[in-house]
Design a protein around this motif. Structure first.
Motif, PDB file in Angstrom:
ATOM      1  N   ARG A   7       0.832  -1.204   0.000  1.00  0.00           N
ATOM      2  CA  ARG A   7       0.000   0.000   0.000  1.00  0.00           C
ATOM      3  C   ARG A   7       0.870   1.258   0.000  1.00  0.00           C
ATOM      4  O   ARG A   7       0.539   2.255  -0.649  1.00  0.00           O
ATOM      5  CB  ARG A   7      -0.927  -0.023   1.217  1.00  0.00           C
ATOM      6  N   GLU A   8       1.989   1.186   0.696  1.00  0.00           N
ATOM      7  CA  GLU A   8       2.903   2.332   0.774  1.00  0.00           C
ATOM      8  C   GLU A   8       3.973   2.298  -0.315  1.00  0.00           C
ATOM      9  O   GLU A   8       4.558   3.329  -0.648  1.00  0.00           O
ATOM     10  CB  GLU A   8       3.582   2.355   2.150  1.00  0.00           C
ATOM     11  N   ASN A   9       4.222   1.114  -0.864  1.00  0.00           N
ATOM     12  CA  ASN A   9       5.293   0.954  -1.864  1.00  0.00           C
ATOM     13  C   ASN A   9       4.780   0.113  -3.034  1.00  0.00           C
ATOM     14  O   ASN A   9       5.173  -1.047  -3.199  1.00  0.00           O
ATOM     15  CB  ASN A   9       6.509   0.273  -1.235  1.00  0.00           C
ATOM     16  N   PRO A  10       3.893   0.661  -3.854  1.00  0.00           N
ATOM     17  CA  PRO A  10       3.239  -0.132  -4.905  1.00  0.00           C
ATOM     18  C   PRO A  10       4.178  -0.668  -5.984  1.00  0.00           C
ATOM     19  O   PRO A  10       3.806  -1.604  -6.699  1.00  0.00           O
ATOM     20  CB  PRO A  10       2.219   0.847  -5.504  1.00  0.00           C
ATOM     21  N   THR A  11       5.375  -0.106  -6.102  1.00  0.00           N
ATOM     22  CA  THR A  11       6.318  -0.596  -7.117  1.00  0.00           C
ATOM     23  C   THR A  11       7.458  -1.398  -6.486  1.00  0.00           C
ATOM     24  O   THR A  11       8.486  -1.625  -7.126  1.00  0.00           O
ATOM     25  CB  THR A  11       6.905   0.580  -7.924  1.00  0.00           C
ATOM     26  N   SER A  12       7.274  -1.842  -5.267  1.00  0.00           N
ATOM     27  CA  SER A  12       8.328  -2.549  -4.537  1.00  0.00           C
ATOM     28  C   SER A  12       8.829  -3.777  -5.286  1.00  0.00           C
ATOM     29  O   SER A  12       8.063  -4.677  -5.631  1.00  0.00           O
ATOM     30  CB  SER A  12       7.807  -2.981  -3.163  1.00  0.00           C
ATOM     31  N   ARG A  13      10.136  -3.816  -5.516  1.00  0.00           N
ATOM     32  CA  ARG A  13      10.739  -4.990  -6.150  1.00  0.00           C
ATOM     33  C   ARG A  13      10.784  -6.165  -5.178  1.00  0.00           C
ATOM     34  O   ARG A  13      10.678  -7.325  -5.586  1.00  0.00           O
ATOM     35  CB  ARG A  13      12.148  -4.657  -6.637  1.00  0.00           C
ATOM     36  N   ASN A  31      13.082 -13.998 -13.511  1.00  0.00           N
ATOM     37  CA  ASN A  31      12.450 -12.728 -13.162  1.00  0.00           C
ATOM     38  C   ASN A  31      12.937 -12.203 -11.822  1.00  0.00           C
ATOM     39  O   ASN A  31      13.090 -10.988 -11.641  1.00  0.00           O
ATOM     40  CB  ASN A  31      10.927 -12.885 -13.153  1.00  0.00           C
ATOM     41  N   ILE A  32      13.188 -13.101 -10.887  1.00  0.00           N
ATOM     42  CA  ILE A  32      13.732 -12.680  -9.592  1.00  0.00           C
ATOM     43  C   ILE A  32      15.103 -12.041  -9.784  1.00  0.00           C
ATOM     44  O   ILE A  32      15.414 -10.995  -9.193  1.00  0.00           O
ATOM     45  CB  ILE A  32      13.807 -13.882  -8.630  1.00  0.00           C
ATOM     46  N   ARG A  33      15.912 -12.639 -10.633  1.00  0.00           N
ATOM     47  CA  ARG A  33      17.246 -12.088 -10.885  1.00  0.00           C
ATOM     48  C   ARG A  33      17.170 -10.758 -11.624  1.00  0.00           C
ATOM     49  O   ARG A  33      17.954  -9.838 -11.354  1.00  0.00           O
ATOM     50  CB  ARG A  33      18.075 -13.110 -11.662  1.00  0.00           C
ATOM     51  N   GLU A  34      16.219 -10.631 -12.541  1.00  0.00           N
ATOM     52  CA  GLU A  34      16.045  -9.364 -13.253  1.00  0.00           C
ATOM     53  C   GLU A  34      15.636  -8.243 -12.304  1.00  0.00           C
ATOM     54  O   GLU A  34      15.965  -7.073 -12.531  1.00  0.00           O
ATOM     55  CB  GLU A  34      14.994  -9.521 -14.354  1.00  0.00           C
ATOM     56  N   LEU A  35      14.934  -8.604 -11.240  1.00  0.00           N
ATOM     57  CA  LEU A  35      14.502  -7.617 -10.255  1.00  0.00           C
ATOM     58  C   LEU A  35      15.609  -7.271  -9.258  1.00  0.00           C
ATOM     59  O   LEU A  35      15.426  -6.402  -8.398  1.00  0.00           O
ATOM     60  CB  LEU A  35      13.278  -8.141  -9.493  1.00  0.00           C
ATOM     61  N   GLY A  36      16.743  -7.948  -9.371  1.00  0.00           N
ATOM     62  CA  GLY A  36      17.848  -7.684  -8.459  1.00  0.00           C
ATOM     63  C   GLY A  36      17.899  -8.622  -7.275  1.00  0.00           C
ATOM     64  O   GLY A  36      18.698  -8.421  -6.352  1.00  0.00           O
ATOM     65  N   GLN A  78      17.575 -27.634  -3.840  1.00  0.00           N
ATOM     66  CA  GLN A  78      16.544 -27.082  -2.969  1.00  0.00           C
ATOM     67  C   GLN A  78      16.882 -25.639  -2.606  1.00  0.00           C
ATOM     68  O   GLN A  78      18.044 -25.293  -2.398  1.00  0.00           O
ATOM     69  CB  GLN A  78      16.420 -27.918  -1.690  1.00  0.00           C
ATOM     70  N   VAL A  79      15.846 -24.802  -2.537  1.00  0.00           N
ATOM     71  CA  VAL A  79      16.051 -23.399  -2.180  1.00  0.00           C
ATOM     72  C   VAL A  79      16.421 -23.302  -0.704  1.00  0.00           C
ATOM     73  O   VAL A  79      15.718 -23.828   0.163  1.00  0.00           O
ATOM     74  CB  VAL A  79      14.781 -22.571  -2.452  1.00  0.00           C
ATOM     75  N   VAL A  80      17.531 -22.628  -0.430  1.00  0.00           N
ATOM     76  CA  VAL A  80      17.954 -22.447   0.963  1.00  0.00           C
ATOM     77  C   VAL A  80      17.906 -20.980   1.387  1.00  0.00           C
ATOM     78  O   VAL A  80      17.890 -20.673   2.576  1.00  0.00           O
ATOM     79  CB  VAL A  80      19.379 -23.002   1.191  1.00  0.00           C
ATOM     80  N   GLU A  81      17.876 -20.081   0.398  1.00  0.00           N
ATOM     81  CA  GLU A  81      17.841 -18.656   0.736  1.00  0.00           C
ATOM     82  C   GLU A  81      17.322 -17.856  -0.456  1.00  0.00           C
ATOM     83  O   GLU A  81      17.607 -18.187  -1.611  1.00  0.00           O
ATOM     84  CB  GLU A  81      19.241 -18.156   1.113  1.00  0.00           C
ATOM     85  N   VAL A  82      16.545 -16.828  -0.151  1.00  0.00           N
ATOM     86  CA  VAL A  82      16.082 -15.892  -1.174  1.00  0.00           C
ATOM     87  C   VAL A  82      16.519 -14.499  -0.748  1.00  0.00           C
ATOM     88  O   VAL A  82      16.153 -14.029   0.333  1.00  0.00           O
ATOM     89  CB  VAL A  82      14.546 -15.933  -1.338  1.00  0.00           C
ATOM     90  N   ARG A  83      17.318 -13.861  -1.577  1.00  0.00           N
ATOM     91  CA  ARG A  83      17.813 -12.516  -1.274  1.00  0.00           C
ATOM     92  C   ARG A  83      17.004 -11.507  -2.073  1.00  0.00           C
ATOM     93  O   ARG A  83      16.953 -11.569  -3.299  1.00  0.00           O
ATOM     94  CB  ARG A  83      19.295 -12.407  -1.625  1.00  0.00           C
ATOM     95  N   THR A  84      16.360 -10.604  -1.369  1.00  0.00           N
ATOM     96  CA  THR A  84      15.511  -9.614  -2.026  1.00  0.00           C
ATOM     97  C   THR A  84      16.272  -8.310  -2.222  1.00  0.00           C
ATOM     98  O   THR A  84      17.158  -7.970  -1.426  1.00  0.00           O
ATOM     99  CB  THR A  84      14.247  -9.341  -1.195  1.00  0.00           C
ATOM    100  N   PRO A  85      15.931  -7.555  -3.264  1.00  0.00           N
ATOM    101  CA  PRO A  85      16.603  -6.270  -3.499  1.00  0.00           C
ATOM    102  C   PRO A  85      16.168  -5.233  -2.474  1.00  0.00           C
ATOM    103  O   PRO A  85      15.095  -5.338  -1.875  1.00  0.00           O
ATOM    104  CB  PRO A  85      16.127  -5.890  -4.901  1.00  0.00           C
ATOM    105  N   GLN A  86      16.998  -4.244  -2.279  1.00  0.00           N
ATOM    106  CA  GLN A  86      16.675  -3.145  -1.380  1.00  0.00           C
ATOM    107  C   GLN A  86      15.953  -2.064  -2.175  1.00  0.00           C
ATOM    108  O   GLN A  86      16.517  -1.469  -3.082  1.00  0.00           O
ATOM    109  CB  GLN A  86      17.954  -2.576  -0.754  1.00  0.00           C
ATOM    110  N   ASP A  87      14.686  -1.839  -1.845  1.00  0.00           N
ATOM    111  CA  ASP A  87      13.911  -0.812  -2.563  1.00  0.00           C
ATOM    112  C   ASP A  87      14.321   0.583  -2.107  1.00  0.00           C
ATOM    113  O   ASP A  87      14.706   0.789  -0.976  1.00  0.00           O
ATOM    114  CB  ASP A  87      12.412  -1.025  -2.320  1.00  0.00           C
TER     115      ASP A  87
END
Length: 258
Positions: free
Chosen positions: A202-208, A234-239, A249-258
Motif C-alpha cells: 500500500r505504501e510501496n506499490p512498485t516494490s521490487r 524474473n527474480i534475478r532481473e529484479l535484483g 533445494q532453495v535455501v535462501e532468497v535474497r531480495t533487493p533493497q527498494d
C-alpha cells in the motif's frame, strides 16, 4: 430401495454420457503411434473446444462434483501432452476451468492450477482473474479449507501480470483476514505475512521486494521446470537472488533493497 436403484441408474447413465463424449479422446490415446498433421491437430482443438462448450451447458443432474473432477482429469491430460501443446498452444486452459468451477466452485486444486495454465501458458491473466472473481463470492474463509491461499494466488497474478498493485493489495488483505479465522500455525503465519505484504505494498506499490516474493509464490506452485526457471529469471532481473543447495533445494532468497 426403488429410490436407490433410480439414483444408481442416474449415476451410470450420466457416466455413460460422459464416456461417449470422451470416446474421440480415448481413441486418440489408443492410436498413440499415429502421426497427426497440423490440420488434424487444429481440428482436434476445435472439437475439444466444442466439447467444453457443451459440458458447460450440459445439465449434470446433481452430479456437479463428478463433472468437475472428470473435467479436471481431462485438463491434466490436455496440459500434460507437451508434444501436442508445442505444436498448438494452451488456449483451451481457461475453458476447462470455466467448466470445473461452474460445477464445483470449492475445488481448491482448480484454483491452484488455474494461474499456472491460463496466466503463464495461455498468456491470459485477465481471464484468470475474471474466472476467479466469478466464483470467489461463493467461498468463505473455511470453505474450501485453506481458502486464504486462493486470494494470495489472485494477488500474485494482479501484481505480476496485470500491473495492478492496488487490486493485489486488496487481495493480500483479504487473504490475511481469511487466514486469521484459523488457529493453525500455517493460518497464523499466512495471516501475518499477507497483512504485512498488503501494508507494505500500500505504501510501496512498485516494490521490487514484494515482486520477488510474488515470483517465489509462482516458483513454489510451479508444476514444471520451465515455470520455475521463468520465476528464477524474473527474480534475478529484479535484483534478487535464489540460493540453492547441492540437491537443488532453495535455501535462501535474497531480495533487493527498494
Amino acid at each position: 430401495m426403488t429410490s436407490l436403484v433410480a439414483t444408481m441408474a442416474l449415476v451410470f447413465s450420466c457416466g455413460g454420457a460422459i464416456a461417449l463424449l470422451q470416446q474421440p479422446r480415448l481413441q486418440q490415446l489408443t492410436d498413440a503411434t499415429a502421426v497427426l498433421s497440423q490440420d488434424d491437430l487444429e481440428r482436434q482443438i476445435e472439437q475439444e473446444s466444442l466439447r467444453l462448450t457443451l459440458w458447460k451447458r450440459l445439465p449434470t443432474l446433481g452430479l456437479d462434483n463428478l463433472m468437475a473432477k472428470w473435467t479436471f482429469l481431462t485438463f491434466l491430460q490436455y496440459f500434460g501432452d507437451d508434444e501436442v501443446r508445442q505444436r498448438t498452444d494452451y488456449s483451451l486452459s481457461p475453458q476447462y476451468f470455466e467448466v470445473i468451477l461452474e460445477n464445483d466452485p470449492y475445488f481448491w486444486d482448480a484454483y491452484l492450477f488455474l494461474p499456472g495454465s491460463t496466466t503463464m501458458y495461455a498468456a491470459k491473466p485477465q481471464r484468470t482473474i475474471e474466472i476467479m472473481e466469478q466464483h470467489l463470492p461463493k467461498l468463505s474463509p473455511k470453505v474450501p479449507d485453506r481458502a486464504y491461499f486462493i486470494w494470495r494466488w489472485k494477488a500474485t497474478d494482479e501484481l505480476l501480470f496485470l500491473d495492478n498493485p492496488e487490486a493485489a493489495t486488496d487481495s493480500y488483505q483479504t487473504a490475511a483476514e481469511w487466514a486469521t479465522e484459523y488457529d493453525t500455525e500455517e493460518g497464523q503465519l499466512i495471516a501475518e505475512i499477507s497483512k504485512g505484504t498488503a501494508n507494505f505494498l500500500r505504501e510501496n506499490p512498485t516494490s521490487r521486494a514484494v515482486q520477488v516474493s510474488a515470483w517465489m509464490t509462482v516458483y513454489g506452485n510451479a508444476f514444471d521446470d520451465a515455470t520455475r526457471q521463468r520465476a528464477v529469471d524474473n527474480i534475478r532481473e529484479l535484483g534478487g537472488e535464489i540460493v540453492f543447495d547441492e540437491n537443488g533445494q532453495v535455501v535462501e532468497v535474497r531480495t533487493p533493497q527498494d
